[in-house]
Write an enzyme that holds these catalytic residues in place. Structure first.
Site, PDB file in Angstrom:
ATOM      1  N   GLY A 122       0.845  -1.198   0.000  1.00 44.30           N
ATOM      2  CA  GLY A 122       0.000   0.000   0.000  1.00 44.30           C
ATOM      3  C   GLY A 122       0.873   1.238   0.000  1.00 44.30           C
ATOM      4  N   GLY A 190      25.156  -8.053  19.768  1.00 43.09           N
ATOM      5  CA  GLY A 190      24.025  -7.442  20.464  1.00 43.09           C
ATOM      6  C   GLY A 190      23.425  -8.409  21.482  1.00 43.09           C
ATOM      7  N   VAL A 193      17.202  -8.556  23.320  1.00 39.07           N
ATOM      8  CA  VAL A 193      16.200  -9.609  23.421  1.00 39.07           C
ATOM      9  C   VAL A 193      16.410 -10.690  22.352  1.00 39.07           C
ATOM     10  CG1 VAL A 193      13.775  -9.925  23.923  1.00 39.07           C
ATOM     11  CG2 VAL A 193      14.709  -7.651  23.954  1.00 39.07           C
ATOM     12  N   ILE A 194      16.633 -10.277  21.102  1.00 37.23           N
ATOM     13  CA  ILE A 194      16.793 -11.268  20.030  1.00 37.23           C
ATOM     14  C   ILE A 194      18.085 -12.059  20.230  1.00 37.23           C
ATOM     15  CG2 ILE A 194      17.143 -11.607  17.540  1.00 37.23           C
ATOM     16  CD1 ILE A 194      15.290  -9.284  17.026  1.00 37.23           C
ATOM     17  N   SER A 279      21.961  -8.646  15.887  1.00 29.45           N
ATOM     18  CA  SER A 279      20.689  -8.224  16.511  1.00 29.45           C
ATOM     19  C   SER A 279      20.969  -6.990  17.349  1.00 29.45           C
ATOM     20  CB  SER A 279      20.123  -9.361  17.356  1.00 29.45           C
ATOM     21  OG  SER A 279      21.144  -9.922  18.180  1.00 29.45           O
ATOM     22  N   GLY A 281      19.039  -4.123  17.310  1.00 26.62           N
ATOM     23  CA  GLY A 281      17.856  -3.271  17.311  1.00 26.62           C
ATOM     24  C   GLY A 281      17.174  -3.270  15.955  1.00 26.62           C
ATOM     25  N   ALA A 330       4.767  -6.522  20.305  1.00 20.89           N
ATOM     26  CA  ALA A 330       3.521  -6.851  19.622  1.00 20.89           C
ATOM     27  C   ALA A 330       2.305  -6.374  20.421  1.00 20.89           C
ATOM     28  CB  ALA A 330       3.448  -8.359  19.408  1.00 20.89           C
ATOM     29  N   HIS A 454      -2.381 -23.122  46.000  1.00 22.09           N
ATOM     30  CA  HIS A 454      -1.204 -23.883  46.459  1.00 22.09           C
ATOM     31  C   HIS A 454      -1.237 -25.302  45.901  1.00 22.09           C
ATOM     32  CE1 HIS A 454       2.048 -25.279  48.988  1.00 22.09           C
ATOM     33  NE2 HIS A 454       1.323 -26.350  49.227  1.00 22.09           N
TER      34      HIS A 454
END
Ligand code: FAD
Ligand code: NAI
Length: 475
Positions: A122, A190, A193-194, A279, A281, A330, A454
């Site tokens: 698009g 890096g 997270v990844i 990785s 960023g 996400a 518990h």
């Protein structure tokens, strides 16, 4: 089919597809455009998250964790496994099936909610009297118009200058999720997270993994106590962490990839790897959107400029998710998508950026919400802290997974919960209780007085809340 819509959503990741569904629920005539192609060239909505992000990474983390358990922990339960083997091709095929189930699920949801789906790219053509004209390029080119446009075009992996991704030796998240063999030596640049999630997958399957990180601090955004524990555990698991490095020349050859770098002490080093994941960023993605045609404003990083309500500089053009400011998650993209659809309908869509949870799906998992202890100190805000180790939790002992702890930070005067930090089993699930509590402005005492089942890991959350007032019952 008329090509006049009330709302056009460009991008079918978690920000876009959720915005489209919510707008349709609110009675709008909605078009969703997404260009992602599956291996056969067909539509694969769901964006980075579904195709090369959250979902496939969690599928591989699950498979590799099973392998790790079978290799190292089954024997504790009296289970002997002879001839344990990893079929990487089968693991990858399973991951692809999981991805496809999610792609198909989104196509079904579009149908169910009467969202018109267009497969292709698009791009803005022009502003019209009543809104905007959007061109769809792809197998079936088209032109659509709508009063409201929601841009949700996501992000792509940041490149390191001089080390273009070839997805064979130098890998972004895409190549890292599609390896056909376990690399003997894997380099990762890096330690975000990844890097940690993908490094975990391949380490569990037998790779010798070295992570090279520019910052001198490990997991700088994470609560310091949690980051310290994580570093200790990951190192014990065999992950080689090198902090404070400066990456130099990266060269590929038939043998593999060599990375020249300066270590924290200033010494020149060279790492030799079979594969290298970069990785460092992700960058907002607006390629092909033709923002210039309508004057949509971008910032210096290439992100679409929005206000707190996701409004851009153009009337009735909104933007959500990774392509705008804020954490690239996400669930943050989804929340913004819902809020924008509701604002278009004249409602008061709202996203509370202070209580967006973070999860790193390593083993142990790391999850948090709200402020870290170092942030509270820097603000000079008086706080009380309380923590509880999984070692003292009966369910964790029964599971055989007692690493880590739950930590509460509460206002010193009002006892309002300001942050919760978890490293340990099922941290990704346990954090939700903290998010709910913070959304309702709960105090630590509120959690401490609620009955928790518990034996469950959630009792560690209750005990950490009790610890804020120095009255743990089981530690
Ligand atoms: P995206 O998901 O990037 O979707 C954008 C979509 O728009 C894509 O399909 C793209 O093809 C399409 N598009 C772009 N331009 C156009 C155009 N002009 N026309 C038509 N279509 C277009 N987040 C979490 O919360 N939890 C996790 O566990 C997690 N794990 C991750 C693991 C990895 C390896 C990676 C890379 C990311 C992970 N993330 C995770 C981050 C998460 O994937 C993103 O935050 C999320 O996908 C952002 O959603 P989005 O809708 O903004 O964009
Ligand atoms: P990141 O921002 O998490 O980590 C990047 C790391 O690379 C940082 O520690 C940074 O200091 C380091 N770095 C940057 N430049 C460097 C250089 N030149 N040399 C060495 N180190 C360098 O980014 P990452 O891991 O690429 O992930 C991108 C985003 O995707 C995350 O920030 C997150 O928003 C999302 N994501 C979320 C996941 C989750 O929620 N579980 C999982 C994976 C990704």
């Amino acid at each position: 089919m008329s090509n006049q819509f009330d709302v056009i959503v460009i991008g079918g990741g978690p920000g876009g597809y959720i915005a489209a569904i919510r707008a349709a629920q609110l009675g709008f005539n909605v078009a969703a455009i997404d260009e992602w192609r599956n291996a056969k060239g067909g539509p694969a909505p769901g964006g980075t998250c579904t195709n090369v992000g959250c979902i496939p990474s969690k599928a591989l983390l699950q498979s590799s964790e099973h392998f790790d358990h079978a290799s190292h922990h089954f024997s504790e339960h009296g289970i002997t496994v002879d001839g344990l083997k990893m079929d990487v091709a089968k693991m990858i095929a399973r991951k692809d099936t999981v991805v496809k189930q999610n792609n198909d699920g989104i196509l079904y949801l579009f149908k169910k909610n009467k969202v018109s789906f267009f497969h292709g790219r698009g791009s803005f053509v022009k502003a019209t009297d009543g809104g905007y004209e959007i061109a769809v390029s792809g197998d079936k080119p088209d032109t659509l118009t709508a009063k409201h446009i929601i841009v949700a075009t996501g992000s792509s992996a940041r490149q390191l200058p001089g080390a273009a991704f070839d997805e064979k030796q130098i890998l972004s998240n895409e190549g890292a999720l599609d390896l056909t063999d376990v690399p003997q030596k894997l380099g990762v640049i890096g330690s975000g997270v990844i890097g940690l999630e993908m490094g975990s997958v391949w380490r569990r399957l037998g790779s010798d993994v070295t992570v090279l990180e520019a910052l001198p601090t490990f997991l700088a955004a994470v609560d310091e106590q949690v980051a310290k524990e994580a570093k200790k555990v990951f190192t014990k698991q065999g992950l080689k962490l090198q902090l404070g490095v400066k990456i130099g020349e990266i060269k590929t050859s038939k043998k593999g990839v060599s990375v020249a770098y300066t270590d924290a002490a200033g010494a020149a080093q060279t790492g030799e790897y079979d594969k290298l994941i970069i990785s460092i960023g992700r960058a907002p993605h607006t390629t092909g959107l033709n923002t210039e045609a309508v004057g949509l404003q971008l910032d210096e990083r290439g992100a679409i400029v929005v206000d707190g309500d996701c409004k851009t500089n153009l009337p009735n053009v909104w933007a959500v998710g990774d392509v705008v400011r804020g954490p690239m998650l996400a669930h943050k993209a989804e929340e913004e998508g819902v809020a924008v659809a509701e604002r278009i309908a004249g409602q008061h869509g709202h996203v509370d950026f202070n209580i967006i949870p973070w999860v790193i799906y390593t083993s142990p998992e790391i999850a948090w919400v709200g402020k870290t202890e170092q942030a509270l100190k820097a603000e000079g805000r008086p706080y009380k802290a309380g923590s509880f180790p999984f070692l003292a939790n009966g369910r964790a002992r029964a599971l055989g997974d007692t690493t880590g702890f739950v930590k509460f930070l509460a206002d010193a005067v009002t006892d309002e919960i300001l942050g919760v930090h978890i490293i340990g089993p099922s941290a990704s699930e346990l954090i939700s209780e903290a998010v709910v509590a913070m959304a309702f402005k709960a105090s630590a005492e509120d959690i401490a007085r609620i009955c928790h089942a518990h034996p469950s890991l959630s009792e560690a959350t209750k005990e950490a809340a009790l610890a804020v007032d120095n009255r743990t019952l089981n530690f």
